[in-house]
Design an enzyme around this catalytic site. Structure first.
Site, mmCIF file in Angstrom:
data_model
loop_
_atom_site.group_PDB
_atom_site.id
_atom_site.type_symbol
_atom_site.label_atom_id
_atom_site.label_comp_id
_atom_site.label_asym_id
_atom_site.label_seq_id
_atom_site.Cartn_x
_atom_site.Cartn_y
_atom_site.Cartn_z
ATOM 1 N N ASN A 171 0.857 -1.184 0.000
ATOM 2 C CA ASN A 171 0.000 0.000 0.000
ATOM 3 C C ASN A 171 0.886 1.224 0.000
ATOM 4 O O ASN A 171 1.350 1.697 1.041
ATOM 5 C CB ASN A 171 -0.901 -0.020 1.232
ATOM 6 C CG ASN A 171 -1.901 -1.148 1.153
ATOM 7 O OD1 ASN A 171 -2.874 -1.085 0.385
ATOM 8 N ND2 ASN A 171 -1.629 -2.225 1.879
ATOM 9 N N GLU A 172 1.133 1.713 -1.183
ATOM 10 C CA GLU A 172 2.052 2.831 -1.364
ATOM 11 C C GLU A 172 1.379 4.146 -0.967
ATOM 12 O O GLU A 172 0.158 4.193 -0.786
ATOM 13 C CB GLU A 172 2.484 2.903 -2.842
ATOM 14 C CG GLU A 172 3.235 1.685 -3.342
ATOM 15 C CD GLU A 172 4.649 1.541 -2.755
ATOM 16 O OE1 GLU A 172 4.986 2.241 -1.787
ATOM 17 O OE2 GLU A 172 5.415 0.703 -3.278
#
Ligand code: F6R
Length: 651
Positions: A171-172
């Site tokens: 989850n950037e």
């Protein structure tokens, strides 16, 4: 009662106050080993509890370098302490999109290599997102992954690493708090971090399938682990800033059963560690006082001797003032301490009072060993000091710990072989050398991975020749140049083996033969590939093995840092100033490492050449000393002494 592995430098009554900047409980461990064992044992306990109840347990698992030791400990618990995984169901966080599971870089491969192949988990209990499903089926696949987690009653314990972007799973930055399992685009920093394992940035996938933030937050209990200095910045940001989508790990603050387990290096930037006076009352040791004064001087931009009572009071250091009388006294004490770290005599100055010098004056001529993890770390990190030690008449030896062979381009190796071939032909000599023939064949082939054993021999020899040139340039005789070729390094890959008895014995032998008065070694725990770290562990182990030898009591270990970081000024115990000429000479020694010039295959993300990095770093150290009010030098190399508890504390 067993001693808790968690370090707390502070009295328990102050613990709450000192942690007040942190929005997540953080446990700091002495090292990654201790922290990983703690997590593995908590997981084992939970598995056993569920077994007693006749129930399954669902684990959320991560990949990457962080959890490797946790898996190692779980495997050990299975093999040696009968921990069964029959009731364990696992869901992995993520997988690179576009990689088949057979690919050695796939997370499927990773999980089997590090955990699943060594435990008794039923195959059908393992869930890992597939990286090879067709694009048009991805949404359905992700939906089903979420459903599977729910069908098994949700995740009981989720373990996480943290990326330098602050990602958890993949989850950037920008990931929404409500996100669930989906296909995402990898951040450029994340791809850079993976480039060495993939053998080049162009090989790193652009996309991945990852559980979402919401999926992770639905777990009942979460452990996030972070080891090493390169994680210090993001650890601080993720626990000390308020939840925001720029640093997805901050969302963990919204969970009430989450813990960070980190080592001292990853804790370095936490406010309670970096500037503890901001959070509460402190135990004002000499080290902490020095750290605070250097901080204050940099903050108010004044040299140490010009700091006033008002500067201390206005910057929250009134407690220090109250304890140590006044600014003048504190300034003087810290100034003298730092002044005494500066010396032009890294092997000690003969015939002088050495009370306030970093090294002993006797014996006037010392046996010194410089350990260099790769064949160029000696000159990059301490080339100026190396030159001085030789000039000042010490019997200097250099020991290259690893061959460094994977950091040579294949086209360079080919050039050397073709030269050898041409030379033989010019003399009408027929080459009957199996290594040559096999290496040449591999290098001329279309093979993607050309690092065969023979090619690695050639590459190792290239680096050996360069190291000899550089050491000779620094004034060493060939008999003082040693190549340990430690076996742990010889995997042909970025990932190295653990060290074994053979690595320790090679090091013990050398120390025994030379009986050094001083040893220099890379204490750089920020080395992204871990080679420096392993090399240091081997030296520690060799010292332990030899500790009963009489000469060992007086064998001092000085640590230098590699090409990545420098010590903070307050940590430095010996600073060697370099003149402009010496700096130039050091640069020339680094130039000898031609295969590492321009662009070595594994330079990390820093585009500067090694000599540039070294010069910037050494000049920055000198500049920091200057700003603190010391003499202005062109550059400085810095060292810290590692003191074994079995060595006499005093000179
Ligand atoms: C891995 C994962 C990532 C890593 C993170 C840290 O499954 O989801 O979030 O945990 O990139 O990686 P390492 O541990 O290699 O520093």
């Amino acid at each position: 009662m067993t001693k808790s592995p968690i370090i707390s430098k502070y009295p328990s009554t102050l613990t709450y106050q000192l942690k007040s900047f942190e929005n997540i409980p953080v446990d700091i461990f002495e090292n990654a080993e201790a922290g990983s064992k703690h997590i593995a044992q908590s997981i084992a306990l939970a598995i056993r509890r569920k077994q007693q109840m006749g129930k399954n347990i669902v684990l959320g698992l991560a990949t990457g370098s962080s959890p490797i030791r946790v898996y190692k400990e779980l495997v050990r618990l299975h093999k040696e302490e009968n921990l069964s995984f029959q009731n364990v169901i696992t869901f992995n966080l993520d997988e690179y999109f576009g990689l088949p599971k057979e690919d050695p870089e796939s997370y499927y491969y990773f999980m089997h290599e590090h955990l699943f192949n060594h435990i008794d988990i039923p195959k059908e209990n393992i869930h890992i997102p597939s990286g090879s499903i067709p694009m048009d089926q991805v949404a359905k696949f992700c939906d089903n992954y979420e459903k599977q987690i729910q069908l098994h009653g949700g995740i009981d314990i989720q373990i996480l690493g943290i990326g330098r972007t602050g990602h958890i799973g993949f989850n950037e930055p920008g990931s929404d708090q409500k996100s669930i399992t989906r296909l995402i685009q990898l951040d450029n920093i994340t791809r850079q971090d993976a480039r060495d394992s993939f053998g080049g940035i162009e090989e790193v996938p652009y996309k991945a399938i990852t559980m979402g933030i919401k999926t992770i937050l639905s777990a009942r209990e979460i452990y996030l682990m972070a080891w090493g200095q390169h994680k210090a910045e993001i650890v601080k940001l993720s626990v000390e800033s308020t939840p925001n989508s720029t640093i997805p790990a901050t969302y963990l603050q919204m969970h009430d059963q989450v813990r960070y387990c980190i080592d001292t290096a990853a804790a370095e930037k936490l406010t309670r560690v970096e500037t503890p006076w901001k959070v509460g009352s402190c135990d004002w040791t000499d080290d902490l006082t020095c750290k605070a004064v250097v901080w204050l001087s940099e903050r108010v931009k004044k040299p140490i001797l010009k700091l006033t009572d008002e500067d201390y009071n206005k910057s929250g250091l009134s407690e220090l003032m109250a304890e140590k009388d006044n600014a003048y006294q504190i300034n003087l004490k810290v100034f003298n301490r730092l002044q005494h770290t500066i010396t032009g005599w890294p092997g000690g100055k003969p015939n002088t009072d050495d009370q306030n010098r970093p090294e002993r004056s006797m014996p006037a001529s010392k046996n010194s060993i410089i350990f260099s993890p790769h064949p160029d770390d000696d000159v990059i990190s301490m080339g100026g000091t190396f030159l001085r030690l030789v000039e000042q008449g010490h019997d200097v030896h250099v020991a290259y710990q690893t061959s460094g062979n994977i950091a040579v381009h294949s086209h360079d190796a080919l050039r050397f072989l073709e030269f050898y071939k041409d030379l033989a032909e010019a003399g009408s000599i027929k080459i009957d050398n199996a290594v040559f023939k096999k290496a040449l064949k591999t290098l001329l082939s279309d093979a993607k991975d050309k690092n065969s054993e023979e090619v690695r021999i050639v590459k190792g020899l290239i680096r050996k020749g360069e190291a000899i040139s550089a050491a000779r340039f620094c004034g060493l005789k060939d008999k003082n140049i040693h190549f340990l070729n430690l076996p742990f390094y010889e995997t042909g890959k970025i990932k190295k083996n653990s060290f074994t008895e053979a690595d320790i014995q090679a090091t013990v032998q050398l120390l025994q033969n030379i009986k050094p008065h001083q040893v220099f070694a890379a204490g750089d725990l920020a080395d992204p590939h871990g080679t420096h770290r392993i090399c240091l562990e081997i030296i520690f182990e060799a010292f332990e093995r030899l500790k009963d030898e009489k000469w060992m009591k007086n064998c001092w270990l000085w640590l230098y840092r590699g090409a990545w970081h420098e010590y903070n000024i307050n940590e430095i115990e010996m600073a060697i100033p370099l003149s402009p000429q010496e700096l130039l000479k050091k640069r020339k020694a680094i130039y000898m490492h031609q295969s590492q010039k321009d662009s070595a295959p594994f330079p990390g993300e820093d585009e500067r050449e090694f000599w540039q990095r070294a010069e910037h770093r050494n000049k920055a150290t000198a500049e920091t000393y200057r700003k603190l009010g010391f003499a202005e030098y062109e550059a400085m190399e810095a060292f810290r002494r590692y003191k074994f508890d079995w060595q006499p504390a005093k000179k």
